[in-house]
Design a protein around this motif. Structure first.
Motif, PDB file in Angstrom:
ATOM      1  N   UNK A   1      16.552 -13.795 -15.121  1.00  0.00           N
ATOM      2  CA  UNK A   1      15.151 -14.088 -14.806  1.00  0.00           C
ATOM      3  C   UNK A   1      14.836 -13.447 -13.460  1.00  0.00           C
ATOM      4  N   UNK A   2      13.991 -12.430 -13.473  1.00  0.00           N
ATOM      5  CA  UNK A   2      13.591 -11.696 -12.265  1.00  0.00           C
ATOM      6  C   UNK A   2      12.253 -12.276 -11.803  1.00  0.00           C
ATOM      7  N   UNK A   3      12.280 -13.056 -10.723  1.00  0.00           N
ATOM      8  CA  UNK A   3      11.124 -13.853 -10.324  1.00  0.00           C
ATOM      9  C   UNK A   3      10.301 -13.171  -9.225  1.00  0.00           C
ATOM     10  N   UNK A   4       9.083 -12.794  -9.554  1.00  0.00           N
ATOM     11  CA  UNK A   4       8.082 -12.364  -8.559  1.00  0.00           C
ATOM     12  C   UNK A   4       8.567 -11.252  -7.632  1.00  0.00           C
ATOM     13  N   UNK A   5       9.239 -10.266  -8.188  1.00  0.00           N
ATOM     14  CA  UNK A   5       9.679  -9.116  -7.381  1.00  0.00           C
ATOM     15  C   UNK A   5       8.506  -8.140  -7.254  1.00  0.00           C
ATOM     16  N   UNK A   6       7.455  -8.622  -6.618  1.00  0.00           N
ATOM     17  CA  UNK A   6       6.173  -7.927  -6.566  1.00  0.00           C
ATOM     18  C   UNK A   6       5.935  -7.273  -5.203  1.00  0.00           C
ATOM     19  N   UNK A   7       5.082  -6.254  -5.213  1.00  0.00           N
ATOM     20  CA  UNK A   7       4.714  -5.559  -3.973  1.00  0.00           C
ATOM     21  C   UNK A   7       4.153  -6.515  -2.923  1.00  0.00           C
ATOM     22  N   UNK A   8       3.624  -7.635  -3.372  1.00  0.00           N
ATOM     23  CA  UNK A   8       3.110  -8.691  -2.493  1.00  0.00           C
ATOM     24  C   UNK A   8       4.027  -8.940  -1.302  1.00  0.00           C
ATOM     25  N   UNK A   9       5.326  -8.926  -1.568  1.00  0.00           N
ATOM     26  CA  UNK A   9       6.312  -9.354  -0.570  1.00  0.00           C
ATOM     27  C   UNK A   9       6.918  -8.206   0.232  1.00  0.00           C
ATOM     28  N   UNK A  10       6.393  -6.997   0.037  1.00  0.00           N
ATOM     29  CA  UNK A  10       6.947  -5.838   0.740  1.00  0.00           C
ATOM     30  C   UNK A  10       6.036  -5.318   1.848  1.00  0.00           C
ATOM     31  N   UNK A  11       4.908  -5.977   2.060  1.00  0.00           N
ATOM     32  CA  UNK A  11       3.931  -5.460   3.018  1.00  0.00           C
ATOM     33  C   UNK A  11       3.018  -6.571   3.517  1.00  0.00           C
TER      34      UNK A  11
ATOM     35  N   UNK B   1       6.429 -12.093 -18.167  1.00  0.00           N
ATOM     36  CA  UNK B   1       5.718 -13.368 -18.276  1.00  0.00           C
ATOM     37  C   UNK B   1       4.909 -13.573 -17.005  1.00  0.00           C
ATOM     38  N   UNK B   2       3.628 -13.854 -17.176  1.00  0.00           N
ATOM     39  CA  UNK B   2       2.738 -14.111 -16.037  1.00  0.00           C
ATOM     40  C   UNK B   2       2.623 -15.612 -15.841  1.00  0.00           C
ATOM     41  N   UNK B   3       2.805 -16.046 -14.604  1.00  0.00           N
ATOM     42  CA  UNK B   3       2.719 -17.465 -14.289  1.00  0.00           C
ATOM     43  C   UNK B   3       1.663 -17.703 -13.211  1.00  0.00           C
ATOM     44  N   UNK B   4       1.272 -18.977 -13.076  1.00  0.00           N
ATOM     45  CA  UNK B   4       0.289 -19.373 -12.063  1.00  0.00           C
ATOM     46  C   UNK B   4       0.788 -20.489 -11.164  1.00  0.00           C
ATOM     47  N   UNK B   5       2.035 -20.898 -11.384  1.00  0.00           N
ATOM     48  CA  UNK B   5       2.634 -21.981 -10.596  1.00  0.00           C
ATOM     49  C   UNK B   5       4.000 -21.524 -10.087  1.00  0.00           C
ATOM     50  N   UNK B   6       4.525 -22.157  -9.038  1.00  0.00           N
ATOM     51  CA  UNK B   6       5.833 -21.742  -8.516  1.00  0.00           C
ATOM     52  C   UNK B   6       6.968 -21.839  -9.535  1.00  0.00           C
ATOM     53  N   UNK B   7       6.966 -22.869 -10.364  1.00  0.00           N
ATOM     54  CA  UNK B   7       7.993 -23.046 -11.387  1.00  0.00           C
ATOM     55  C   UNK B   7       7.658 -22.136 -12.576  1.00  0.00           C
TER      56      UNK B   7
ATOM     57  N   UNK C   1      -6.495 -11.657  -4.363  1.00  0.00           N
ATOM     58  CA  UNK C   1      -5.417 -12.404  -3.716  1.00  0.00           C
ATOM     59  C   UNK C   1      -4.223 -11.481  -3.490  1.00  0.00           C
ATOM     60  N   UNK C   2      -3.242 -11.912  -2.682  1.00  0.00           N
ATOM     61  CA  UNK C   2      -2.014 -11.115  -2.553  1.00  0.00           C
ATOM     62  C   UNK C   2      -1.197 -11.067  -3.843  1.00  0.00           C
ATOM     63  N   UNK C   3      -1.596 -11.874  -4.815  1.00  0.00           N
ATOM     64  CA  UNK C   3      -0.920 -11.931  -6.113  1.00  0.00           C
ATOM     65  C   UNK C   3      -1.837 -11.442  -7.228  1.00  0.00           C
ATOM     66  N   UNK C   4      -2.658 -10.465  -6.930  1.00  0.00           N
ATOM     67  CA  UNK C   4      -3.604  -9.918  -7.896  1.00  0.00           C
ATOM     68  C   UNK C   4      -2.874  -8.906  -8.768  1.00  0.00           C
ATOM     69  N   UNK C   5      -2.518  -9.305  -9.991  1.00  0.00           N
ATOM     70  CA  UNK C   5      -1.730  -8.418 -10.844  1.00  0.00           C
ATOM     71  C   UNK C   5      -2.558  -7.286 -11.447  1.00  0.00           C
ATOM     72  N   UNK C   6      -3.861  -7.305 -11.201  1.00  0.00           N
ATOM     73  CA  UNK C   6      -4.686  -6.181 -11.640  1.00  0.00           C
ATOM     74  C   UNK C   6      -4.731  -5.077 -10.586  1.00  0.00           C
ATOM     75  N   UNK C   7      -4.107  -5.317  -9.438  1.00  0.00           N
ATOM     76  CA  UNK C   7      -4.065  -4.349  -8.334  1.00  0.00           C
ATOM     77  C   UNK C   7      -2.615  -4.002  -8.018  1.00  0.00           C
ATOM     78  N   UNK C   8      -2.414  -2.932  -7.268  1.00  0.00           N
ATOM     79  CA  UNK C   8      -1.065  -2.493  -6.910  1.00  0.00           C
ATOM     80  C   UNK C   8      -0.294  -3.581  -6.160  1.00  0.00           C
ATOM     81  N   UNK C   9      -0.977  -4.348  -5.318  1.00  0.00           N
ATOM     82  CA  UNK C   9      -0.321  -5.373  -4.508  1.00  0.00           C
ATOM     83  C   UNK C   9       0.440  -6.374  -5.371  1.00  0.00           C
ATOM     84  N   UNK C  10      -0.066  -6.663  -6.557  1.00  0.00           N
ATOM     85  CA  UNK C  10       0.544  -7.664  -7.412  1.00  0.00           C
ATOM     86  C   UNK C  10       1.534  -7.132  -8.431  1.00  0.00           C
ATOM     87  N   UNK C  11       1.722  -5.818  -8.449  1.00  0.00           N
ATOM     88  CA  UNK C  11       2.634  -5.225  -9.433  1.00  0.00           C
ATOM     89  C   UNK C  11       4.097  -5.408  -9.024  1.00  0.00           C
ATOM     90  N   UNK C  12       4.969  -5.376 -10.001  1.00  0.00           N
ATOM     91  CA  UNK C  12       6.404  -5.450  -9.745  1.00  0.00           C
ATOM     92  C   UNK C  12       6.841  -4.162  -9.052  1.00  0.00           C
TER      93      UNK C  12
END
Length: 197
Positions: free
Chosen positions: A26-36, A100-106, A76-87
């Protein structure tokens, strides 16, 4: 004074990490959000390198792989329709790997992750991703509560310093988050090398 022991040890639960051969990754939220920007995590690049290594090992082993993305909406910083939210590209899904797209931490809440894992007959889970104190911790606890046996690969995780309650340093938070998982909710493996084939 008695030596400290985890609840896992005190109750006789396994302490060996799950193997690639009988687990799902399970690869959790390895998104661009967390790199910048404001949410850039401490140690994010080494964690991504380790996650990429684990992902390649899983692919070679034929391990089922699930990529989780957090979505918090447009702008948002988690906008998956933008580059910031992409893996992040080096750990992005390939071929028929599930996303799988989620909206909660779990990752199990309001998603079909549980149903997909049960359909595969999976009980052992390998968890990698971000943030250690938030979605990794929440997913490990959620998995445990559903009867799974999660293993968190510590080197593939990272977090950030928090401002609340006088401030918590990222290093201290990382250590405490992993320790809280290891106390009961899952095995914490130090690095990718500790995961058996």
């Amino acid at each position: 004074m008695a030596d400290n022991a985890t609840l896992r040890q005190l109750t006789g639960m396994p302490d060996a990490p799950s193997a690639l051969a009988n687990s799902a990754l399970i690869m959790i939220d390895l998104q661009n959000t967390y790199t910048q920007g404001v949410l850039e995590l401490v140690g994010v690049q080494p964690a991504l390198d380790a996650a990429a290594d684990l992902l390649e090992r899983a692919r070679s082993a034929g391990t089922p792989i699930f990529h989780i993305m957090h979505d918090a909406g447009v702008g948002s910083p988690y906008d998956i329709s933008a580059d910031i939210g992409q893996i992040v590209e080096r750990v992005a899904p390939r071929g028929d790997e599930s996303v799988i797209v989620k909206n909660y931490p779990n990752s199990f809440v309001s998603t079909d992750l549980d149903e997909r894992l049960r359909a595969l007959g999976m009980e052992n889970l390998l968890l990698a991703g971000f943030m250690t104190h938030m979605c990794v911790n929440s997913t490990a606890r959620g998995a445990f509560s559903l009867g799974y046996s999660p293993t968190v690969v510590a080197s593939t995780t990272a977090t950030r310093s928090l401002p609340g309650a006088g401030g918590v340093d990222a290093g201290a938070l990382q250590a405490a988050s992993l320790a809280s998982i290891a106390d009961l909710f899952g095995v914490v493996a130090p690095d990718v090398a500790a995961i058996p084939d």
